[in-house]
Motif scaffolding. Sequence first.
Motif, mmCIF file in Angstrom:
data_model
loop_
_atom_site.group_PDB
_atom_site.id
_atom_site.type_symbol
_atom_site.label_atom_id
_atom_site.label_comp_id
_atom_site.label_asym_id
_atom_site.label_seq_id
_atom_site.Cartn_x
_atom_site.Cartn_y
_atom_site.Cartn_z
ATOM 1 N N VAL A 266 0.821 -1.209 0.000
ATOM 2 C CA VAL A 266 0.000 0.000 0.000
ATOM 3 C C VAL A 266 0.860 1.266 0.000
ATOM 4 O O VAL A 266 0.427 2.319 -0.444
ATOM 5 C CB VAL A 266 -0.961 -0.010 1.206
ATOM 6 N N THR B 151 -2.767 -1.427 -5.622
ATOM 7 C CA THR B 151 -3.614 -1.131 -4.471
ATOM 8 C C THR B 151 -3.993 0.344 -4.434
ATOM 9 O O THR B 151 -5.151 0.697 -4.184
ATOM 10 C CB THR B 151 -2.892 -1.476 -3.164
ATOM 11 N N ARG B 152 -3.034 1.216 -4.714
ATOM 12 C CA ARG B 152 -3.309 2.651 -4.638
ATOM 13 C C ARG B 152 -4.231 3.110 -5.771
ATOM 14 O O ARG B 152 -5.046 4.027 -5.592
ATOM 15 C CB ARG B 152 -1.995 3.438 -4.638
ATOM 16 N N LEU C 261 -6.082 5.058 4.351
ATOM 17 C CA LEU C 261 -5.169 4.013 3.879
ATOM 18 C C LEU C 261 -5.027 2.901 4.911
ATOM 19 O O LEU C 261 -4.944 1.722 4.565
ATOM 20 C CB LEU C 261 -3.791 4.615 3.573
ATOM 21 N N TYR D 94 -7.548 0.245 4.627
ATOM 22 C CA TYR D 94 -7.293 -0.717 3.552
ATOM 23 C C TYR D 94 -6.145 -1.676 3.882
ATOM 24 O O TYR D 94 -5.959 -2.672 3.183
ATOM 25 C CB TYR D 94 -7.005 0.035 2.248
ATOM 26 N N CYS D 95 -5.381 -1.373 4.916
ATOM 27 C CA CYS D 95 -4.309 -2.271 5.355
ATOM 28 C C CYS D 95 -4.813 -3.337 6.332
ATOM 29 O O CYS D 95 -4.110 -4.317 6.599
ATOM 30 C CB CYS D 95 -3.191 -1.476 6.040
#
Length: 471
Positions: free
Chosen positions: A380, A399-400, A416, A419-420
């Motif tokens: 990420v 991913t980005r 972010l 999303y991790c």
Amino acid sequence: MGGIFGVASKQDCSLDLFFGVDYHSHLGTSRGGLAVLTDEGRFEHSIHNIKNSPFRTKFEDDIEELHGKLGIGCISDYEPQPLLVNSHLGSFAVTTVGLISNKDELIKEVRDSSNVHFLEMSGSEINQTELVVALINQKKTILEGIQNVQQKVQGSMTMLVMTSEGIYCARDKMGRTPIQIGKKDNAYCASFENFAYINLGYKDFYELGPAEVVLMTADGIKTLQPRQKEMKICTFLWIYYGYPTATYEGVNTEAMRYNCGKYLAMRDKDSVHPDCVAGVPDSGTAHAVGYANEAGIPFTRPFIKYTPTWPRSFMPTNQAQRNLIAHMKLIPVEQLIKGKSILLIDDSIVRGTQLRETTDFLYESGAKEVHIRPACPPLVYGCKYLNFSRSKSEMDLITRRVIEKFEGPNVSNEVLQEYCDPDNPKYEKMIEEIRQQLHFTTLRYHRLDDMLDSTGIEHCKLCTYCWNGKE
């Protein structure tokens, strides 16, 4: 990435230096270099472009001329080195591995404080090893200069500095990259990869700790700066970069990858029922063996990597050329693909382009299903500590791009982080989008905690920035 090697011997060191550097060829694709201190007290060196030819073929003639009892060399993924220097500190040679993320700031500082100028490489880039030299030369001794580099560089910087008194070996202040010392009768060597000296007759002697500096001579090593306790070694050394025979912090790369695949299989139990498990050659293979052994599913090689003539897939600057070469190297074995459900493991997914083409290639060869299991979590954050890839923007990461599709262009770190988190619905949404874009039957990434457990090293000593943004 890049790799470095140095020798201090009571006899001529040229062959040990030549082969020791050559054993680091898997770590870089751009330049190779050797430097020696001759018996007459001269510093001599040779640097070659190795983009289209192996290191060995470029230096076979040079090694006949480069003789001495002290020598350093490197395989570099970008800048020409080692560099020879003559300054108020005397004559010396320097080779480095790492990434200076505050390079522009330091260049300005050096220029503003002195009349130093830098020679430009192609693309108006400045050789970061030359910047290291400038920082060393700001101080009154080599040791103080190395400490200056460790203090000012953001990112990472491990180096060998060869002087008439010996070779200064300095590991990055957070230990992100290694230096390991080997010993044999009448000689010592310093190496990024410890396996590089085994066939040269050396035995493991000592591994430098974070920020540690030693002076290596043919008689031994002397500690000039002790190791610091805090360490953040790059976890990708085990996942991808390291050669299978390499060992870091007592953990062998091949063994860790077997263990990594085992943890993948344990988490993945009964989620799918493939006919076979395979690894993307070469870096996914050991992970796949570990998965297959744990899951009790046959390990197969449905395609074979043709290596005699094709260079490494990320060697060309152009992405399309890299993708083409990656495709051209893989030769299918139709009997192991047609009608099969294949679980395929790769070390990681960066842009996703090559893995999508590999998956389509398997379908075209008759595969019924292709289940993808990366050996690490989603990337990420772009690495700011090492030259992990040639990416200039974090938007090169698939991913980005997916996150931007969902959240828009201005994404906060708090978002972010969602999303991790593999337990967050946003994470699952991202994975499903990646699966659809890359044409996988199913996709499940390694969990960060499982991957770190598979190293057997305390989690706090491992760098995880590219997966969770935590320094």
